[in-house]
Design a protein around this motif. Structure first.
Motif, PDB file in Angstrom:
ATOM      1  N   LYS A 108       0.849  -1.203   0.000  1.00 50.87           N
ATOM      2  CA  LYS A 108       0.000   0.000   0.000  1.00 50.87           C
ATOM      3  C   LYS A 108       0.881   1.248   0.000  1.00 50.87           C
ATOM      4  O   LYS A 108       1.514   1.581   1.011  1.00 50.87           O
ATOM      5  CB  LYS A 108      -0.920  -0.010   1.207  1.00 50.87           C
ATOM      6  N   LYS A 109       0.864   1.958  -1.107  1.00 44.67           N
ATOM      7  CA  LYS A 109       1.726   3.136  -1.276  1.00 44.67           C
ATOM      8  C   LYS A 109       1.546   4.142  -0.146  1.00 44.67           C
ATOM      9  O   LYS A 109       0.414   4.396   0.302  1.00 44.67           O
ATOM     10  CB  LYS A 109       1.412   3.810  -2.616  1.00 44.67           C
ATOM     11  N   LEU A 110       2.660   4.716   0.294  1.00 50.29           N
ATOM     12  CA  LEU A 110       2.574   5.733   1.344  1.00 50.29           C
ATOM     13  C   LEU A 110       3.627   6.806   1.122  1.00 50.29           C
ATOM     14  O   LEU A 110       4.638   6.592   0.445  1.00 50.29           O
ATOM     15  CB  LEU A 110       2.737   5.090   2.732  1.00 50.29           C
ATOM     16  N   THR A 111       3.368   7.965   1.706  1.00 46.54           N
ATOM     17  CA  THR A 111       4.290   9.085   1.650  1.00 46.54           C
ATOM     18  C   THR A 111       4.506   9.620   3.057  1.00 46.54           C
ATOM     19  O   THR A 111       3.542   9.839   3.798  1.00 46.54           O
ATOM     20  CB  THR A 111       3.735  10.218   0.763  1.00 46.54           C
ATOM     21  N   VAL A 112       5.761   9.817   3.402  1.00 51.33           N
ATOM     22  CA  VAL A 112       6.119  10.485   4.652  1.00 51.33           C
ATOM     23  C   VAL A 112       6.610  11.880   4.288  1.00 51.33           C
ATOM     24  O   VAL A 112       7.529  12.027   3.470  1.00 51.33           O
ATOM     25  CB  VAL A 112       7.205   9.721   5.422  1.00 51.33           C
ATOM     26  N   THR A 113       5.980  12.882   4.855  1.00 49.27           N
ATOM     27  CA  THR A 113       6.352  14.243   4.497  1.00 49.27           C
ATOM     28  C   THR A 113       7.434  14.778   5.425  1.00 49.27           C
ATOM     29  O   THR A 113       7.552  14.376   6.583  1.00 49.27           O
ATOM     30  CB  THR A 113       5.140  15.184   4.532  1.00 49.27           C
ATOM     31  N   CYS A 114       8.238  15.676   4.883  1.00 50.19           N
ATOM     32  CA  CYS A 114       9.277  16.359   5.646  1.00 50.19           C
ATOM     33  C   CYS A 114       9.295  17.815   5.203  1.00 50.19           C
ATOM     34  O   CYS A 114       9.311  18.100   3.993  1.00 50.19           O
ATOM     35  CB  CYS A 114      10.635  15.725   5.402  1.00 50.19           C
ATOM     36  N   SER A 115       9.309  18.700   6.170  1.00 50.40           N
ATOM     37  CA  SER A 115       9.318  20.118   5.853  1.00 50.40           C
ATOM     38  C   SER A 115      10.259  20.844   6.803  1.00 50.40           C
ATOM     39  O   SER A 115      10.296  20.530   7.988  1.00 50.40           O
ATOM     40  CB  SER A 115       7.895  20.673   5.988  1.00 50.40           C
TER      41      SER A 115
ATOM     42  N   GLU B 174       6.542   3.239  -2.758  1.00 46.10           N
ATOM     43  CA  GLU B 174       5.528   2.865  -3.755  1.00 46.10           C
ATOM     44  C   GLU B 174       4.850   1.543  -3.388  1.00 46.10           C
ATOM     45  O   GLU B 174       3.652   1.380  -3.537  1.00 46.10           O
ATOM     46  CB  GLU B 174       6.181   2.730  -5.132  1.00 46.10           C
ATOM     47  N   SER B 175       5.638   0.595  -2.915  1.00 41.90           N
ATOM     48  CA  SER B 175       5.096  -0.716  -2.560  1.00 41.90           C
ATOM     49  C   SER B 175       5.840  -1.216  -1.321  1.00 41.90           C
ATOM     50  O   SER B 175       6.769  -2.025  -1.420  1.00 41.90           O
ATOM     51  CB  SER B 175       5.263  -1.698  -3.726  1.00 41.90           C
ATOM     52  N   PRO B 176       5.425  -0.728  -0.154  1.00 37.91           N
ATOM     53  CA  PRO B 176       6.169  -1.045   1.071  1.00 37.91           C
ATOM     54  C   PRO B 176       6.226  -2.543   1.349  1.00 37.91           C
ATOM     55  O   PRO B 176       5.276  -3.288   1.051  1.00 37.91           O
ATOM     56  CB  PRO B 176       5.369  -0.327   2.168  1.00 37.91           C
ATOM     57  N   SER B 177       7.340  -2.957   1.930  1.00 42.42           N
ATOM     58  CA  SER B 177       7.501  -4.352   2.336  1.00 42.42           C
ATOM     59  C   SER B 177       7.920  -4.383   3.805  1.00 42.42           C
ATOM     60  O   SER B 177       8.398  -3.378   4.333  1.00 42.42           O
ATOM     61  CB  SER B 177       8.551  -5.040   1.471  1.00 42.42           C
ATOM     62  N   PRO B 178       7.750  -5.524   4.472  1.00 47.07           N
ATOM     63  CA  PRO B 178       8.078  -5.601   5.904  1.00 47.07           C
ATOM     64  C   PRO B 178       9.515  -5.199   6.234  1.00 47.07           C
ATOM     65  O   PRO B 178       9.769  -4.688   7.331  1.00 47.07           O
ATOM     66  CB  PRO B 178       7.812  -7.073   6.238  1.00 47.07           C
ATOM     67  N   ASN B 179      10.461  -5.396   5.309  1.00 45.09           N
ATOM     68  CA  ASN B 179      11.847  -5.005   5.617  1.00 45.09           C
ATOM     69  C   ASN B 179      12.051  -3.490   5.601  1.00 45.09           C
ATOM     70  O   ASN B 179      13.158  -2.997   5.858  1.00 45.09           O
ATOM     71  CB  ASN B 179      12.845  -5.709   4.686  1.00 45.09           C
ATOM     72  N   GLN B 180      11.012  -2.746   5.298  1.00 44.10           N
ATOM     73  CA  GLN B 180      11.071  -1.291   5.401  1.00 44.10           C
ATOM     74  C   GLN B 180      10.490  -0.791   6.725  1.00 44.10           C
ATOM     75  O   GLN B 180      10.400   0.419   6.948  1.00 44.10           O
ATOM     76  CB  GLN B 180      10.364  -0.645   4.209  1.00 44.10           C
ATOM     77  N   THR B 181      10.117  -1.723   7.575  1.00 49.14           N
ATOM     78  CA  THR B 181       9.739  -1.358   8.942  1.00 49.14           C
ATOM     79  C   THR B 181      10.972  -0.773   9.616  1.00 49.14           C
ATOM     80  O   THR B 181      12.020  -1.417   9.697  1.00 49.14           O
ATOM     81  CB  THR B 181       9.242  -2.598   9.708  1.00 49.14           C
TER      82      THR B 181
END
Lengths: 112, 112
Positions: free
Chosen positions: A17-24, A79-86
């Motif tokens: 499930k695609k996600l975006t983390v914002t930084c400002s 774009e396509s998160p996987s468990p190793n991106q925890t």
């Protein structure tokens, strides 16, 4: 107050499930960067940006995308998160030709 | 391939005594070194840095020593205070690059 903000601070999602983390940042810094922190591995650089529309890979860019369309913002896209991106993710910024990076408070991401 | 190593995951020191945190690197292209401190649930904060043209840099209670021939740097905290209890990361970079390589961190506990 000079600061780097990240949103969300905590996120639990599912594989693919695609996600975006914002930084400002509000310091008019040219340089911005994303890191991930994992136990036993320390902080590892994912991507960095020297200025608007200029980005480059860090040590662990696989599975991530970034964009720098405005100076103050540097979103991290999975774009396509996987468990190793925890992981715990940090955004940072600094003025060009200086040393001190200012880090955001972190985003804890869990991918199920 | 860990280019920056902090071989001590943890260190306990009595209040008022000296804390010595160590860091080794393998890449001879690194010519700038930094130390960051990190409290739980916060982003890292810059502490002190040193360029390879120096072998020592002081800032108050904090001193960083660089031994280029041994590819080793150390952070001395004198005197240590309970508020110094945190995780300390060393980081390295090479001139002309925008990449930062961090060590795995050392957790310092200062006992009152």
């Amino acid at each position: 107050e000079a600061q780097v903000t990240q949103n969300p601070r905590y996120l639990i999602t599912v594989t693919g499930k695609k996600l975006t983390v914002t930084c400002s940042q509000n310091m008019n810094h040219e340089y911005m960067s994303w890191y991930r922190q994992d136990p036993g591995l320390g902080l590892r650089q994912i991507y960095y940006s020297m200025n608007v529309e200029v980005t480059d890979k860090g040590d662990v860019p696989e599975g991530y995308k970034v964009s720098r369309k405005e100076k103050r913002n540097f979103p991290l896209i999975l774009e396509s998160p996987s468990p190793n991106q925890t992981s715990l993710y940090f955004c940072a910024s600094k003025r060009d030709f200086t040393d001190t990076q200012y880090f955001g408070p972190g985003t804890r991401l869990t991918v199920l | 391939d860990q280019q920056v190593k902090q071989n001590s995951p943890s260190l306990s020191v009595q209040e008022g005594r000296i804390s010595i945190l160590n860091c080794d690197y393998t890449n001879s292209m690194f010519d700038y070194f930094l130390w960051y401190k990190k409290y739980p649930a916060e982003g890292p904060t810059f502490l002190i840095s040193i360029s390879s043209i120096k072998d020592k840099n002081e800032d108050g209670r904090f001193t960083v020593f660089l031994n280029k021939s041994a590819k080793h740097l150390s952070l001395h905290i004198v005197p240590s205070q309970p508020g110094d209890s945190a995780v300390y990361f060393c980081a390295a970079s090479a001139s002309g690059t925008y990449k930062y390589i961090f060590g795995t961190g050392t957790r310092l506990k200062v006992l009152a």
